[in-house]
Design an enzyme around this catalytic site. Structure first.
Site, PDB file in Angstrom:
ATOM      1  N   GLU A   1      71.951 -17.964 -22.347  1.00  0.00           N
ATOM      2  CA  GLU A   1      71.178 -17.147 -21.407  1.00  0.00           C
ATOM      3  C   GLU A   1      72.096 -16.158 -20.676  1.00  0.00           C
ATOM      4  O   GLU A   1      71.735 -15.005 -20.459  1.00  0.00           O
ATOM      5  CB  GLU A   1      70.441 -18.030 -20.396  1.00  0.00           C
ATOM      6  CG  GLU A   1      69.300 -18.851 -20.985  1.00  0.00           C
ATOM      7  CD  GLU A   1      68.060 -18.001 -21.315  1.00  0.00           C
ATOM      8  OE1 GLU A   1      68.070 -16.788 -21.057  1.00  0.00           O
ATOM      9  OE2 GLU A   1      67.081 -18.572 -21.845  1.00  0.00           O
TER      10      GLU A   1
ATOM     11  N   LYS B   1      70.220 -21.913 -10.781  1.00  0.00           N
ATOM     12  CA  LYS B   1      69.239 -22.474  -9.855  1.00  0.00           C
ATOM     13  C   LYS B   1      68.644 -23.742 -10.418  1.00  0.00           C
ATOM     14  O   LYS B   1      68.224 -23.729 -11.578  1.00  0.00           O
ATOM     15  CB  LYS B   1      68.158 -21.412  -9.631  1.00  0.00           C
ATOM     16  CG  LYS B   1      66.961 -21.827  -8.858  1.00  0.00           C
ATOM     17  CD  LYS B   1      65.949 -20.710  -8.897  1.00  0.00           C
ATOM     18  CE  LYS B   1      64.721 -21.166  -8.141  1.00  0.00           C
ATOM     19  NZ  LYS B   1      63.677 -20.168  -8.132  1.00  0.00           N
TER      20      LYS B   1
ATOM     21  N   ARG C   1      56.843 -24.453  -3.605  1.00  0.00           N
ATOM     22  CA  ARG C   1      55.506 -24.387  -4.212  1.00  0.00           C
ATOM     23  C   ARG C   1      54.432 -24.831  -3.224  1.00  0.00           C
ATOM     24  O   ARG C   1      53.323 -24.292  -3.237  1.00  0.00           O
ATOM     25  CB  ARG C   1      55.466 -25.230  -5.486  1.00  0.00           C
ATOM     26  CG  ARG C   1      56.323 -24.603  -6.580  1.00  0.00           C
ATOM     27  CD  ARG C   1      56.336 -25.435  -7.850  1.00  0.00           C
ATOM     28  NE  ARG C   1      57.260 -24.857  -8.821  1.00  0.00           N
ATOM     29  CZ  ARG C   1      57.670 -25.473  -9.914  1.00  0.00           C
ATOM     30  NH1 ARG C   1      57.234 -26.690 -10.193  1.00  0.00           N
ATOM     31  NH2 ARG C   1      58.514 -24.883 -10.737  1.00  0.00           N
TER      32      ARG C   1
ATOM     33  N   SER D   1      64.649 -24.881  -2.231  1.00  0.00           N
ATOM     34  CA  SER D   1      63.869 -25.481  -1.145  1.00  0.00           C
ATOM     35  C   SER D   1      64.017 -27.003  -1.067  1.00  0.00           C
ATOM     36  O   SER D   1      64.165 -27.557   0.022  1.00  0.00           O
ATOM     37  CB  SER D   1      62.397 -25.099  -1.308  1.00  0.00           C
ATOM     38  OG  SER D   1      61.891 -25.542  -2.547  1.00  0.00           O
TER      39      SER D   1
ATOM     40  N   LYS E   1      67.725 -20.855 -14.864  1.00  0.00           N
ATOM     41  CA  LYS E   1      66.767 -21.449 -13.947  1.00  0.00           C
ATOM     42  C   LYS E   1      66.163 -22.658 -14.634  1.00  0.00           C
ATOM     43  O   LYS E   1      65.536 -22.548 -15.686  1.00  0.00           O
ATOM     44  CB  LYS E   1      65.681 -20.455 -13.576  1.00  0.00           C
ATOM     45  CG  LYS E   1      64.605 -21.101 -12.722  1.00  0.00           C
ATOM     46  CD  LYS E   1      63.625 -20.107 -12.186  1.00  0.00           C
ATOM     47  CE  LYS E   1      62.626 -20.810 -11.282  1.00  0.00           C
ATOM     48  NZ  LYS E   1      61.746 -19.840 -10.615  1.00  0.00           N
TER      49      LYS E   1
ATOM     50  N   LYS F   1      56.356 -26.050 -16.304  1.00  0.00           N
ATOM     51  CA  LYS F   1      56.996 -24.782 -16.664  1.00  0.00           C
ATOM     52  C   LYS F   1      58.094 -24.957 -17.714  1.00  0.00           C
ATOM     53  O   LYS F   1      58.957 -24.097 -17.858  1.00  0.00           O
ATOM     54  CB  LYS F   1      57.563 -24.125 -15.403  1.00  0.00           C
ATOM     55  CG  LYS F   1      56.494 -23.775 -14.359  1.00  0.00           C
ATOM     56  CD  LYS F   1      57.076 -22.923 -13.233  1.00  0.00           C
ATOM     57  CE  LYS F   1      55.971 -22.461 -12.278  1.00  0.00           C
ATOM     58  NZ  LYS F   1      56.504 -21.547 -11.244  1.00  0.00           N
TER      59      LYS F   1
ATOM     60  N   TYR G   1      68.055 -21.227   2.368  1.00  0.00           N
ATOM     61  CA  TYR G   1      67.181 -21.184   3.538  1.00  0.00           C
ATOM     62  C   TYR G   1      67.975 -21.456   4.812  1.00  0.00           C
ATOM     63  O   TYR G   1      67.480 -21.253   5.908  1.00  0.00           O
ATOM     64  CB  TYR G   1      66.035 -22.192   3.372  1.00  0.00           C
ATOM     65  CG  TYR G   1      65.233 -21.881   2.140  1.00  0.00           C
ATOM     66  CD1 TYR G   1      64.257 -20.894   2.169  1.00  0.00           C
ATOM     67  CD2 TYR G   1      65.500 -22.504   0.926  1.00  0.00           C
ATOM     68  CE1 TYR G   1      63.554 -20.539   1.022  1.00  0.00           C
ATOM     69  CE2 TYR G   1      64.810 -22.169  -0.234  1.00  0.00           C
ATOM     70  CZ  TYR G   1      63.840 -21.186  -0.172  1.00  0.00           C
ATOM     71  OH  TYR G   1      63.162 -20.831  -1.306  1.00  0.00           O
TER      72      TYR G   1
HETATM   73  C1  PBG Z   1      59.167 -17.978  -8.665  1.00  0.00           C
HETATM   74  C2  PBG Z   1      60.179 -18.733  -7.902  1.00  0.00           C
HETATM   75  C3  PBG Z   1      60.207 -20.099  -7.583  1.00  0.00           C
HETATM   76  C4  PBG Z   1      61.325 -20.297  -6.792  1.00  0.00           C
HETATM   77  C5  PBG Z   1      61.954 -19.064  -6.667  1.00  0.00           C
HETATM   78  N1  PBG Z   1      61.243 -18.118  -7.382  1.00  0.00           N
HETATM   79  C6  PBG Z   1      59.247 -21.164  -7.872  1.00  0.00           C
HETATM   80  C7  PBG Z   1      59.079 -21.612  -9.251  1.00  0.00           C
HETATM   81  O1  PBG Z   1      59.720 -21.154 -10.178  1.00  0.00           O
HETATM   82  O2  PBG Z   1      58.197 -22.471  -9.451  1.00  0.00           O
HETATM   83  C8  PBG Z   1      61.741 -21.599  -6.164  1.00  0.00           C
HETATM   84  C9  PBG Z   1      62.687 -21.474  -5.027  1.00  0.00           C
HETATM   85  C10 PBG Z   1      62.872 -22.694  -4.205  1.00  0.00           C
HETATM   86  O3  PBG Z   1      62.426 -23.806  -4.530  1.00  0.00           O
HETATM   87  O4  PBG Z   1      63.519 -22.559  -3.164  1.00  0.00           O
HETATM   88  N2  PBG Z   1      59.201 -18.095 -10.042  1.00  0.00           N
END
Ligand code: PBG
Length: 324
Positions: free
Chosen positions: A235, A250, A207, A276, A197, A219, A315
Site C-alpha cells: 500500500e 492507523k 462511529r 478514538s 488503515k 469494512k 484527540y
Molecule cells: C472515515 C474515518 C473513520 C475514522 C477516520 N476516518 C471511521 C471508519 O473508517 O470507520 C476513524 C477515526 C477514529 O476512530 O478516531 N472513513
C-alpha cells in the site's frame, strides 16, 4: 562489583537524561481532528469521546485559533450529519454549502497559516455506513467510489484545504485525486494518504459520534486485515507511486511495527492516527483511577514518535500541547 559498563550513569540526574534523550516531539507535529456540526455558537460535548467537542463552523474558527496559539501543527475536519441527511450514495458529501464546507472556508479565511486538512470518505454521509457506493449485492464498488472521492477532493481544494485525506482504502484513489487536482490547477494541495488503515475495533467511539457504524457486515473488504504487515508495504509503495505527499498508519499504538516498517522503506513522511478507541481507553482507565492520564498520554505519543512517525493525529492534541 567490577563492571565495565554502568548504563545507569547516564540516568543519574534529570539533566543527564535530558542530554541524551533520543525522542522528542513538539506540538507542531500534532494534528487535532475536529468534528463539525451545523448551526452557530455550538460546542457540544461528545459522550463517547470525553473532553472532545463538536463545533459549529463559527466556533471551529475560535477553537482553531486556540490550537494555532498552542503551536499545534494542523487540524483535520470531519462532519457529523443527522440520519435524515444520509442516503445510499452519500449525496451530501458534495454539498458546497454544508457546515463542513463552511467551516473549511471560514478557517482558511481567518487562519490562513494553520495547516488545514479534510477527511475524504463517504461513511459520514451514507445511511449504510460504508465508505463507498454499493452494488446490488452490497459489495463496495471501487472505481465509482474513487470518482466521488475525486469530486470531493476538488470541492475541498476550491474551499482552501492544504491537504485532502482519503481514509477509505479504495485502490487507485491517490492517483486519481492527484491527477484531478493537477488538472484543476491545485498544484499545492497535498494528499495525506491513509496508507495502512486497518479494519479495527478501535474506531468505536468515532462511529458512535458520527452514527456511522456499518448497518450490514463490516469494512474488511477494503480496510486492511490486522494480521498483515507486508501488505502495508505494498500500500505504501502504491501511494508513493500514485503521488501521495504524506503516508498514514492507523490505528497507532497497536501498530507501531507497521509505522516502523513503512518509515524504513519510504522517503515520504509517515504519520500515525491515534484513534478514538485508543484515546477513549486512556480516558476511561484514568477515570477509574487505574493510571495517570497525563503520564500515560505522553508515554503513548512518545512511543508513536519513537517508532518513526513524523506527525500524529490525536484527540489529545490540545492536552498534549499544554503538557509539553
Ligand atoms: C472515515 C474515518 C473513520 C475514522 C477516520 N476516518 C471511521 C471508519 O473508517 O470507520 C476513524 C477515526 C477514529 O476512530 O478516531 N472513513
Amino acid at each position: 562489583m567490577e563492571l565495565q559498563r554502568r548504563p545507569r550513569r547516564n540516568r543519574f540526574s534529570p539533566a543527564r537524561r535530558e542530554l541524551i534523550r533520543e525522542t522528542r516531539f513538539s506540538p507542531s507535529q500534532l494534528i487535532a481532528p475536529l468534528f463539525i456540526v451545523p448551526g452557530e455558537k455550538r460546542k457540544d460535548p461528545l459522550s463517547s469521546l470525553p473532553g472532545v467537542f463538536a463545533f459549529s463552523p463559527d466556533m471551529a474558527v475560535i477553537e482553531c485559533e486556540e490550537l494555532l496559539n498552542l503551536g499545534i501543527g494542523g487540524v483535520d475536519l470531519f462532519p457529523i450529519l443527522s440520519a435524515h441527511e444520509k442516503d445510499p450514495r452519500g449525496s451530501k458529501a458534495l454539498d458546497r454549502f454544508s457546515p463542513l464546507a463552511k467551516a473549511t472556508e471560514e478557517i482558511k479565511k481567518n487562519l490562513p497559516e494553520l495547516t488545514l486538512m479534510v477527511d475524504l470518505a463517504l461513511d459520514p454521509y451514507t445511511n449504510h455506513g460504508h465508505d463507498g457506493l454499493l452494488d446490488p449485492r452490497g459489495f463496495v464498488l471501487n472505481d465509482e467510489t474513487v470518482e466521488k472521492l475525486t469530486e470531493m477532493a476538488i470541492l475541498y481544494a476550491e474551499l482552501g484545504v492544504d491537504y485532502v485525506a482519503p481514509s477509505d482504502m479504495m485502490d487507485g484513489r491517490v492517483g486519481a485525486i492527484r491527477r484531478a487536482l493537477d488538472q484543476q490547477g491545485h498544484l499545492n494541495v497535498g494528499i495525506l494518504a491513509y496508507t495502512a488503515k486497518y479494519a479495527s475495533a478501535l474506531y468505536g467511539p468515532f462511529r458512535n459520534t458520527l452514527d456511522s457504524a456499518v448497518k450490514n457486515g463490516d469494512k474488511k473488504g477494503y480496510h486492511m486485515d490486522f494480521c498483515n504487515a507486508k501488505e502495508a508495504l505494498l500500500e505504501a509503495y502504491l501511494d508513493e507511486q500514485e503521488g501521495a505527499d504524506l503516508l498514514l498508519v492507523k490505528p497507532a499504538l497497536p501498530y507501531l511495527d507497521i509505522i516502523y516498517r513503512i518509515q524504513e522503506k519510504t522517503p515520504l513522511p509517515v504519520g500515525a492516527y491515534h484513534v478514538s478507541g485508543e484515546y477513549a481507553m486512556l480516558k476511561a482507565a484514568a477515570e477509574k483511577g487505574y493510571l495517570v492520564y497525563e503520564k500515560a498520554l505522553l508515554e503513548t505519543l512518545t512511543a508513536i514518535f519513537r517508532a518513526g512517525a513524523s506527525f500524529c493525529l490525536t484527540y489529545a492534541a490540545k492536552e498534549a500541547a499544554k503538557l509539553l
